[in-house]
Design a protein around this motif. Structure first.
Motif, PDB file in Angstrom:
ATOM      1  N   ARG A 218       0.831  -1.215   0.000  1.00  0.00           N
ATOM      2  CA  ARG A 218       0.000   0.000   0.000  1.00  0.00           C
ATOM      3  C   ARG A 218       0.860   1.257   0.000  1.00  0.00           C
ATOM      4  NH1 ARG A 218      -4.616  -0.347   4.457  1.00  0.00           N
ATOM      5  NH2 ARG A 218      -5.364   1.401   3.196  1.00  0.00           N
ATOM      6  N   ILE A 219       1.716   1.381  -1.012  1.00  0.00           N
ATOM      7  CA  ILE A 219       2.601   2.542  -1.080  1.00  0.00           C
ATOM      8  C   ILE A 219       1.795   3.829  -1.199  1.00  0.00           C
ATOM      9  CG2 ILE A 219       4.556   1.270  -2.019  1.00  0.00           C
ATOM     10  CD1 ILE A 219       3.772   2.392  -4.793  1.00  0.00           C
ATOM     11  N   LYS A 220       2.410   4.911  -0.751  1.00  0.00           N
ATOM     12  CA  LYS A 220       1.768   6.224  -0.802  1.00  0.00           C
ATOM     13  C   LYS A 220       2.762   7.248  -1.323  1.00  0.00           C
ATOM     14  CE  LYS A 220       2.836   7.306   4.023  1.00  0.00           C
ATOM     15  NZ  LYS A 220       3.751   6.172   4.168  1.00  0.00           N
ATOM     16  N   GLN A 221       2.273   8.452  -1.550  1.00  0.00           N
ATOM     17  CA  GLN A 221       3.132   9.516  -2.055  1.00  0.00           C
ATOM     18  C   GLN A 221       4.315   9.724  -1.116  1.00  0.00           C
ATOM     19  OE1 GLN A 221       0.235  12.693  -2.365  1.00  0.00           O
ATOM     20  NE2 GLN A 221       0.321  12.585  -4.593  1.00  0.00           N
ATOM     21  N   GLY A 222       5.491   9.838  -1.701  1.00  0.00           N
ATOM     22  CA  GLY A 222       6.697  10.102  -0.924  1.00  0.00           C
ATOM     23  C   GLY A 222       7.420   8.883  -0.406  1.00  0.00           C
ATOM     24  N   ASP A 223       6.815   7.702  -0.514  1.00  0.00           N
ATOM     25  CA  ASP A 223       7.490   6.494  -0.032  1.00  0.00           C
ATOM     26  C   ASP A 223       8.753   6.212  -0.848  1.00  0.00           C
ATOM     27  OD1 ASP A 223       5.716   5.969   1.976  1.00  0.00           O
ATOM     28  OD2 ASP A 223       4.758   4.247   1.006  1.00  0.00           O
ATOM     29  N   VAL A 224       9.831   5.892  -0.140  1.00  0.00           N
ATOM     30  CA  VAL A 224      11.063   5.433  -0.776  1.00  0.00           C
ATOM     31  C   VAL A 224      10.965   3.914  -0.906  1.00  0.00           C
ATOM     32  CG1 VAL A 224      13.567   5.291  -0.613  1.00  0.00           C
ATOM     33  CG2 VAL A 224      12.368   7.340   0.234  1.00  0.00           C
ATOM     34  N   VAL A 225      11.081   3.420  -2.130  1.00  0.00           N
ATOM     35  CA  VAL A 225      10.907   1.991  -2.378  1.00  0.00           C
ATOM     36  C   VAL A 225      12.167   1.436  -3.036  1.00  0.00           C
ATOM     37  CG1 VAL A 225       9.505   0.209  -3.477  1.00  0.00           C
ATOM     38  CG2 VAL A 225       8.424   2.324  -2.663  1.00  0.00           C
ATOM     39  N   LEU A 226      12.822   0.498  -2.349  1.00  0.00           N
ATOM     40  CA  LEU A 226      13.992  -0.184  -2.895  1.00  0.00           C
ATOM     41  C   LEU A 226      13.509  -1.351  -3.756  1.00  0.00           C
ATOM     42  CD1 LEU A 226      17.060  -0.787  -3.032  1.00  0.00           C
ATOM     43  CD2 LEU A 226      16.772  -2.125  -0.924  1.00  0.00           C
ATOM     44  N   ILE A 227      13.967  -1.393  -4.999  1.00  0.00           N
ATOM     45  CA  ILE A 227      13.519  -2.406  -5.953  1.00  0.00           C
ATOM     46  C   ILE A 227      14.725  -3.194  -6.437  1.00  0.00           C
ATOM     47  CG2 ILE A 227      12.368  -2.807  -8.167  1.00  0.00           C
ATOM     48  CD1 ILE A 227      11.041   0.021  -7.685  1.00  0.00           C
ATOM     49  N   TRP A 228      14.812  -4.448  -5.999  1.00  0.00           N
ATOM     50  CA  TRP A 228      15.855  -5.331  -6.500  1.00  0.00           C
ATOM     51  C   TRP A 228      15.496  -5.790  -7.916  1.00  0.00           C
ATOM     52  CZ3 TRP A 228      20.231  -5.774  -3.840  1.00  0.00           C
ATOM     53  CH2 TRP A 228      20.225  -5.609  -2.456  1.00  0.00           C
ATOM     54  N   GLY A 229      16.512  -6.035  -8.738  1.00  0.00           N
ATOM     55  CA  GLY A 229      16.245  -6.488 -10.098  1.00  0.00           C
ATOM     56  C   GLY A 229      15.347  -5.527 -10.846  1.00  0.00           C
ATOM     57  N   ALA A 230      15.695  -4.252 -10.802  1.00  0.00           N
ATOM     58  CA  ALA A 230      14.770  -3.205 -11.242  1.00  0.00           C
ATOM     59  C   ALA A 230      14.579  -3.131 -12.745  1.00  0.00           C
ATOM     60  CB  ALA A 230      15.238  -1.847 -10.706  1.00  0.00           C
ATOM     61  N   THR A 231      15.386  -3.844 -13.526  1.00  0.00           N
ATOM     62  CA  THR A 231      15.135  -3.883 -14.967  1.00  0.00           C
ATOM     63  C   THR A 231      14.626  -5.247 -15.412  1.00  0.00           C
ATOM     64  OG1 THR A 231      17.470  -4.403 -15.390  1.00  0.00           O
ATOM     65  CG2 THR A 231      16.774  -2.082 -15.599  1.00  0.00           C
ATOM     66  N   GLY A 232      14.298  -6.139 -14.462  1.00  0.00           N
ATOM     67  CA  GLY A 232      13.612  -7.372 -14.814  1.00  0.00           C
ATOM     68  C   GLY A 232      12.162  -7.078 -15.140  1.00  0.00           C
ATOM     69  N   GLY A 233      11.419  -8.113 -15.519  1.00  0.00           N
ATOM     70  CA  GLY A 233      10.012  -7.901 -15.837  1.00  0.00           C
ATOM     71  C   GLY A 233       9.249  -7.321 -14.672  1.00  0.00           C
ATOM     72  N   LEU A 234       9.375  -7.930 -13.490  1.00  0.00           N
ATOM     73  CA  LEU A 234       8.692  -7.410 -12.311  1.00  0.00           C
ATOM     74  C   LEU A 234       9.224  -6.037 -11.917  1.00  0.00           C
ATOM     75  CD1 LEU A 234       8.610 -10.700 -10.229  1.00  0.00           C
ATOM     76  CD2 LEU A 234       6.590  -9.387 -10.902  1.00  0.00           C
ATOM     77  N   GLY A 235      10.542  -5.917 -11.879  1.00  0.00           N
ATOM     78  CA  GLY A 235      11.143  -4.671 -11.435  1.00  0.00           C
ATOM     79  C   GLY A 235      10.794  -3.483 -12.306  1.00  0.00           C
ATOM     80  N   SER A 236      10.718  -3.708 -13.630  1.00  0.00           N
ATOM     81  CA  SER A 236      10.405  -2.608 -14.551  1.00  0.00           C
ATOM     82  C   SER A 236       9.021  -2.037 -14.299  1.00  0.00           C
ATOM     83  CB  SER A 236      10.495  -3.109 -15.996  1.00  0.00           C
ATOM     84  OG  SER A 236      11.796  -3.548 -16.291  1.00  0.00           O
ATOM     85  N   TYR A 237       8.072  -2.905 -13.969  1.00  0.00           N
ATOM     86  CA  TYR A 237       6.730  -2.412 -13.653  1.00  0.00           C
ATOM     87  C   TYR A 237       6.685  -1.818 -12.253  1.00  0.00           C
ATOM     88  CZ  TYR A 237       5.102  -4.565 -17.936  1.00  0.00           C
ATOM     89  OH  TYR A 237       4.925  -4.888 -19.256  1.00  0.00           O
ATOM     90  N   ALA A 238       7.475  -2.370 -11.331  1.00  0.00           N
ATOM     91  CA  ALA A 238       7.525  -1.802  -9.989  1.00  0.00           C
ATOM     92  C   ALA A 238       8.026  -0.359 -10.016  1.00  0.00           C
ATOM     93  CB  ALA A 238       8.416  -2.659  -9.091  1.00  0.00           C
ATOM     94  N   VAL A 239       9.067  -0.106 -10.784  1.00  0.00           N
ATOM     95  CA  VAL A 239       9.581   1.272 -10.904  1.00  0.00           C
ATOM     96  C   VAL A 239       8.487   2.210 -11.389  1.00  0.00           C
ATOM     97  CG1 VAL A 239      11.169   2.746 -12.207  1.00  0.00           C
ATOM     98  CG2 VAL A 239      11.990   0.587 -11.245  1.00  0.00           C
ATOM     99  N   GLN A 240       7.764   1.789 -12.412  1.00  0.00           N
ATOM    100  CA  GLN A 240       6.708   2.634 -12.962  1.00  0.00           C
ATOM    101  C   GLN A 240       5.582   2.880 -11.963  1.00  0.00           C
ATOM    102  OE1 GLN A 240       5.467   1.952 -17.133  1.00  0.00           O
ATOM    103  NE2 GLN A 240       6.821   0.171 -17.031  1.00  0.00           N
ATOM    104  N   LEU A 241       5.185   1.834 -11.231  1.00  0.00           N
ATOM    105  CA  LEU A 241       4.094   1.986 -10.263  1.00  0.00           C
ATOM    106  C   LEU A 241       4.483   2.921  -9.124  1.00  0.00           C
ATOM    107  CD1 LEU A 241       2.888  -1.706 -10.214  1.00  0.00           C
ATOM    108  CD2 LEU A 241       1.501   0.255 -10.932  1.00  0.00           C
ATOM    109  N   VAL A 242       5.726   2.831  -8.676  1.00  0.00           N
ATOM    110  CA  VAL A 242       6.184   3.734  -7.615  1.00  0.00           C
ATOM    111  C   VAL A 242       6.185   5.175  -8.119  1.00  0.00           C
ATOM    112  CG1 VAL A 242       8.131   4.354  -6.133  1.00  0.00           C
ATOM    113  CG2 VAL A 242       7.516   1.949  -6.442  1.00  0.00           C
TER     114      VAL A 242
END
Length: 460
Positions: A218-242
Motif C-alpha cells: 500500500r505505497i503512498k506519495q513520498g514512499d522510498v521503495v527499494l527495488i531489487w532487479g529493477a530492470t527485470g520484468g517485475l522490477g520494470s513495472y515496480a519502478v513505474q508503479l512507484v
C-alpha cells in the motif's frame, strides 16, 4: 496456419469465426514427460535442450472457458523453472490437478504446453460464458482460480485450487492457441501491439498487488521503495508503479547497460549491485548485514532516509539485506526467490524494529483489471525489450535463464511480425511509440542466426 487462425489474424467477424473449424492440432512450445530426468546433476540445465516445438492435440473446451488464438506471449521465469524441471517437474502439478476428474483430467498429458502470458483473439467460448464473444481482443491473466470456492470470493489468490496457468496447468500461452477460464481475461489495451500487450499481464499485475493493493505494501506519495532487479520484468513495472504513485524508486541492477535502461524508465536512484560488493553470490547472514550497511548509506546519501518498502523477488541473495535495510516499521514484500528459496536473515532487525514481511503471489482478477486500466490510460507502459518468434522459444528462455535480458522478452505466436494489433492508432500516436517502448533498444539482444530448435511431431 489453419483457417481459423488466419480468420482471427485478419479481424474476422464473430459470424466468420464460427464458420471456421477448430483444428484438431495446433503448434505449441511444450515439455515432454519423458525428458523430466534429462539433466540429472548437470551444472548447466540448458533450457534449449528441453523445450520442444511441435503440434499437440486440441483439448475439449469446458463451459466456463474460452479458446484464444494467441497472437503473442512472453517468457516468465516460471518457463525456466518448468524447462529445468526444478524444483520439481511440472507434470506432478498436472497429475494432482487431474485427480479432480471432469475437465481437470484433460491436463494430465505426456506433454505440457507452457506460457503464463498471452494476448490474442477469442475464437470459441464455452456454453456457460456470458460476457465475452468471438472476435474480442484480450490479454490473459496467469491466475487460474476456481470461482466455486468460497475463499475465491474474498480474494482469488486464497482459494485452495488457485494455480498459475501454463505452469501448474496445461494449455498455456506459448502456442498458437490457449485454453483459459474466462475469469482470466481482460480487454486488450487498444493502443498496444500484440507483443506489447502480451508483455504486461503477469509481471505488471504481480507488481501492482505487491505495491499498490490493500493486500500488499500500500505505497503512498513520498514512499522510498527499494527495488531489487529493477530492470527485470517485475522490477520494470515496480519502478513505474512507484513513480506513478508519487513515490521514490531506488533501483538495483547488475550492469551498466541495465543501469542505462533503468534511467530511461525514469528511476530516481540507480545502484549497481557490484558497487556495493554484492555481485552474483549469496552472502552469509553476517555479510548481508555488512552489505546492508553499505546499501543503506548509499540510499541515505541519495534520498536522505531509509526505504519505507523493499520489493524483493530475488530471494536468497538479497533477502537478508532487505530485512536489514528497510526502515523501522517498514515492509519487505516478496513474490519469488530466483536465487534460492531458503532465506536467512537476522530476526532481531525484524522484531525489534517492528518491520513486516508480506508474501504476495500473482494478482486477483480485480487487481488485474485495475492494473490494465492504468495501461489503457497510458500511466503504465510495456516493459518489452526484445521479441523472438515461437520457433526460437529455446533461445528466448535461455536469455532469461542467464539473466541477460532486460524487462520482458516477447514471443510472437500467430502474429507474423511485430507492430500488429493496434485498434486505436490515434491514442497510440498521442502517447507516442517511443514512450510506450522505453526498454526497446537496438543494442539489446535480438533474434539472429541461432541453433535449430527441437521440433517434434504430434504428441499424445
Amino acid at each position: 496456419m489453419d483457417a481459423l487462425a488466419e480468420a482471427a489474424l485478419a479481424g474476422a467477424s464473430p459470424d466468420e469465426l464460427i464458420r471456421e473449424d477448430v483444428p484438431g492440432e495446433y503448434l505449441a512450445a511444450y515439455l515432454h514427460a519423458e525428458d523430466a530426468g534429462m539433466f540429472g546433476d548437470a551444472p548447466d540445465k540448458d533450457v534449449r535442450r528441453s523445450l520442444r516445438i511441435g503440434r499437440v492435440p486440441m483439448p475439449e473446451l469446458a463451459p466456463d472457458e474460452a479458446l484464444v488464438a494467441v497472437m503473442a506471449s512472453s517468457v516468465n521465469y516460471n518457463t525456466v523453472w518448468s524447462a529445468t524441471f526444478e524444483p520439481l517437474p511440472t507434470f506432478d502439478f498436472l497429475r494432482r490437478f487431474s485427480r479432480q476428474g471432469g475437465y481437470a483430467a484433460r491436463h494430465d498429458r505426456p506433454h505440457h504446453v507452457l506460457g503464463s502470458d498471452g494476448a490474442g483473439v477469442i475464437v470459441r467460448v464455452g456454453t456457460g460464458v456470458r460476457h465475452w464473444r468471438l472476435g474480442d481482443h484480450v490479454v490473459i491473466s496467469p491466475s487460474y482460480v476456481d470461482d466455486q470456492e468460497p475463499a475465491t470470493h474474498a480474494d482469488g489468490m486464497l482459494g485452495r485450487e488457485q494455480r498459475v496457468w501454463g505452469f501448474e496447468t496445461n494449455f498455456g500461452g506459448l502456442a498458437h492457441y490457449a485454453v483459459v477460464r474466462v475469469n482470466q481475461l481482460v480487454p486488450k489495451p487498444t493502443h498496444l501491439t500484440w507483443e506489447e500487450a502480451a508483455s504486461v499481464p503477469l509481471c505488471a499485475s504481480t507488481a501492482y498487488r505487491m505495491l499498490v493493493s490493500d493486500r500488499g505494501a500500500r505505497i503512498k506519495q513520498g514512499d522510498v521503495v527499494l527495488i531489487w532487479g529493477a530492470t527485470g520484468g517485475l522490477g520494470s513495472y515496480a519502478v513505474q508503479l512507484v513513480k506513478a504513485g508519487g513515490g521514490i524508486p531506488v533501483g538495483v541492477v547488475g550492469s551498466e547497460d541495465k543501469a542505462r535502461a533503468l534511467r530511461r524508465l525514469g528511476c530516481d536512484v540507480v545502484i549497481n549491485r557490484n558497487d556495493i560488493g554484492l555481485g552474483d553470490r549469496v552472502p552469509s547472514p553476517d555479510e548481508a548485514i555488512a552489505l546492508g550497511k553499505q546499501l543503506g548509506r548509499r540510499i541515505r546519501d541519495e534520498v536522505g532516509e531509509d526505504p519505507h518498502v523493499v520489493f524483493d523477488y530475488i530471494g536468497a541473495a538479497t533477502f537478508g539485506i532487505s530485512v536489514f535495510v528497510v526502515r523501522k516499521g517498514g515492509t519487505v514484500v516478496t513474490c519469488g526467490s530466483s536465487t534460492g528459496y531458503q532465506h536467512q536473515y537476522d530476526n532481531r532487525y525484524l522484531w525489534m524494529n517492528l518491520k513486516r514481511i508480506i508474501g504476495s503471489h500473482a494478482a486477483n482478477w480485480q487487481e488485474l483489471q485495475e492494473c490494465n486500466r492504468l495501461v489503457q490510460l497510458g500511466k503504465l507502459v510495456p516493459a518489452l525489450s526484445t521479441v523472438y518468434p515461437l520457433d526460437e522459444i529455446g533461445e528466448a528462455a535461455r536469455l532469461v535463464q542467464n539473466n541477460r535480458h532486460i524487462g520482458k522478452v516477447g514471443v510472437l505466436c500467430l502474429a507474423p511480425h511485430t507492430g500488429l494489433g493496434v485498434t486505436d492508432p490515434v491514442l497510440r500516436a498521442r502517447f507516442g511509440a517511443d514512450r510506450l517502448n522505453p526498454l526497446r533498444d537496438p543494442a539489446l539482444p535480438a533474434p539472429s542466426a541461432r541453433p535449430t530448435p527441437v521440433v517434434a511431431g504430434p504428441t499424445g
